[in-house]
Write an enzyme that holds these catalytic residues in place. Structure first.
Site, PDB file in Angstrom:
ATOM      1  N   SER A  91       0.836  -1.204   0.000  1.00  0.00           N
ATOM      2  CA  SER A  91       0.000   0.000   0.000  1.00  0.00           C
ATOM      3  C   SER A  91       0.866   1.247   0.000  1.00  0.00           C
ATOM      4  CB  SER A  91      -0.880   0.036   1.245  1.00  0.00           C
ATOM      5  OG  SER A  91      -1.554  -1.171   1.400  1.00  0.00           O
TER       6      SER A  91
HETATM    7  N1  SAH Z   1       0.859  -5.126   4.465  1.00  0.00           N
HETATM    8  C1  SAH Z   1       1.322  -5.591   3.196  1.00  0.00           C
HETATM    9  C2  SAH Z   1       0.285  -5.408   2.130  1.00  0.00           C
HETATM   10  C3  SAH Z   1       0.147  -6.617   1.272  1.00  0.00           C
HETATM   11  S1  SAH Z   1      -1.236  -6.665   0.187  1.00  0.00           S
HETATM   12  C4  SAH Z   1       2.666  -4.984   2.844  1.00  0.00           C
HETATM   13  O1  SAH Z   1       3.167  -4.128   3.589  1.00  0.00           O
HETATM   14  O2  SAH Z   1       3.233  -5.389   1.822  1.00  0.00           O
HETATM   15  C5  SAH Z   1      -2.364  -7.664   1.079  1.00  0.00           C
HETATM   16  C6  SAH Z   1      -1.970  -9.085   1.343  1.00  0.00           C
HETATM   17  O3  SAH Z   1      -3.071  -9.731   1.968  1.00  0.00           O
HETATM   18  C7  SAH Z   1      -1.642  -9.921   0.119  1.00  0.00           C
HETATM   19  O4  SAH Z   1      -0.328 -10.398   0.220  1.00  0.00           O
HETATM   20  C8  SAH Z   1      -2.665 -11.058   0.153  1.00  0.00           C
HETATM   21  O5  SAH Z   1      -2.144 -12.305  -0.277  1.00  0.00           O
HETATM   22  C9  SAH Z   1      -3.015 -11.081   1.621  1.00  0.00           C
HETATM   23  N2  SAH Z   1      -4.284 -11.745   1.954  1.00  0.00           N
HETATM   24  C10 SAH Z   1      -5.477 -11.691   1.316  1.00  0.00           C
HETATM   25  N3  SAH Z   1      -6.383 -12.450   1.955  1.00  0.00           N
HETATM   26  C11 SAH Z   1      -5.751 -12.995   3.031  1.00  0.00           C
HETATM   27  C12 SAH Z   1      -6.137 -13.886   4.073  1.00  0.00           C
HETATM   28  N4  SAH Z   1      -7.376 -14.404   4.166  1.00  0.00           N
HETATM   29  N5  SAH Z   1      -5.228 -14.226   4.999  1.00  0.00           N
HETATM   30  C13 SAH Z   1      -3.956 -13.744   4.950  1.00  0.00           C
HETATM   31  N6  SAH Z   1      -3.522 -12.920   3.989  1.00  0.00           N
HETATM   32  C14 SAH Z   1      -4.404 -12.538   3.042  1.00  0.00           C
END
Ligand code: SAH
Length: 247
Positions: A91
């Site tokens: 993000s």
């Molecule tokens: N905080 C992260 C943002 C990653 S984007 C950063 O700093 O990079 C959001 C992430 O949520 C993705 O990697 C996706 O695979 C994950 N995600 C989506 N649904 C999920 C779930 N049910 N459990 C765990 N992770 C999940």
């Protein structure tokens, strides 16, 4: 002589250790300017209204460029989201900062917080949280990203942080309840496990689809001292979908 492991210096604040580590691991292309570039990012976020000193300090300390592909490192301090592989994104800093500021708002400075993050992704937000809490559990459902985050985070030596591979919709019961729960992926509802695992006085911050708003909004949900829940919707946001199960 090599540095002694951080465990031998328990009196040393984690943020100092992280700061020093980030100085030592300058990426190709950013060189010694990395701190200045990061400081400029923080100044821009302050100008946009970010006030919480805890969040500002963490943003100064964590080398965001170390969490993205080398080819994208020169964009890593711009206020933009960036691809991290498998269709997922890190993000933009203003959104990360805003969400963590909301997450910490009910809690006093220095409070020993237990936090849960859903969606580790590349691990950047997890690193910020680990500088702000006593313990952080961060869950990711995509194994390659879980592994990538582990590699990205290893040089920072953040002992407060535990990475879990699993379905974050289930939360992580063994460490519950949490003073704060933050999600980086949004669904149509707030999973029941998150609300169950939220401590009295705790706060949940997550993107969620809102039919009335016609898209995703940031939802803040507080568990009050009497156990009841209070929910408010904030500004429109755009996050990757919260999915079920693991891949
Ligand atoms: N905080 C992260 C943002 C990653 S984007 C950063 O700093 O990079 C959001 C992430 O949520 C993705 O990697 C996706 O695979 C994950 N995600 C989506 N649904 C999920 C779930 N049910 N459990 C765990 N992770 C999940």
């Amino acid at each position: 002589m090599s540095q002694p492991p951080p465990l031998l210096r328990p009196q040393r604040p984690l943020h100092e250790a992280a700061l020093e580590q980030s100085r030592r691991s300058m990426p190709v292309g950013l060189g010694l300017d990395s701190h200045q570039v990061r400081e400029r990012m923080v100044v821009r976020l302050q100008a946009q209204g970010l006030r919480d000193e805890r969040v500002l300090a963490a943003l100064r300390a964590v080398p965001r460029h170390a969490f993205v592909d080398t080819a994208l490192a020169n964009q890593s301090y711009e206020d933009t989201s960036l691809p991290i592989g498998l269709g997922q994104t890190i993000s933009k800093p203003s959104v990360v900062a805003r969400m963590i500021e909301l997450l910490l708002a009910p809690h006093a400075l220095g409070a020993p917080l237990k936090l849960l993050e859903i969606g580790t992704g590349c691990g950047y937000q997890a690193a910020l949280l680990a500088l702000l809490a006593r313990s952080v559990v961060s869950i990711e459902r995509l194994k390659p990203l879980h592994d990538k985050a582990r590699d990205n985070l290893a040089p920072l030596g953040l002992h407060a942080l535990r990475l879990v591979y699993g379905d974050g919709r289930l939360g992580h019961a063994p460490n519950a309840p949490y003073d704060g729960i933050i999600a980086a992926a949004g669904g149509d509802d707030l999973p029941a496990a998150w609300l169950e695992q939220l401590a009295p006085g705790g706060r949940l911050v997550a993107p969620m689809h809102d039919a009335a708003a016609g898209g995703q909004v940031l939802v803040v949900c507080d568990r009050l001292a009497d156990g009841s829940l209070q929910r408010r919707s904030h500004e429109a946001v755009r996050f990757v979908p919260l999915k079920s199960g693991t891949d």
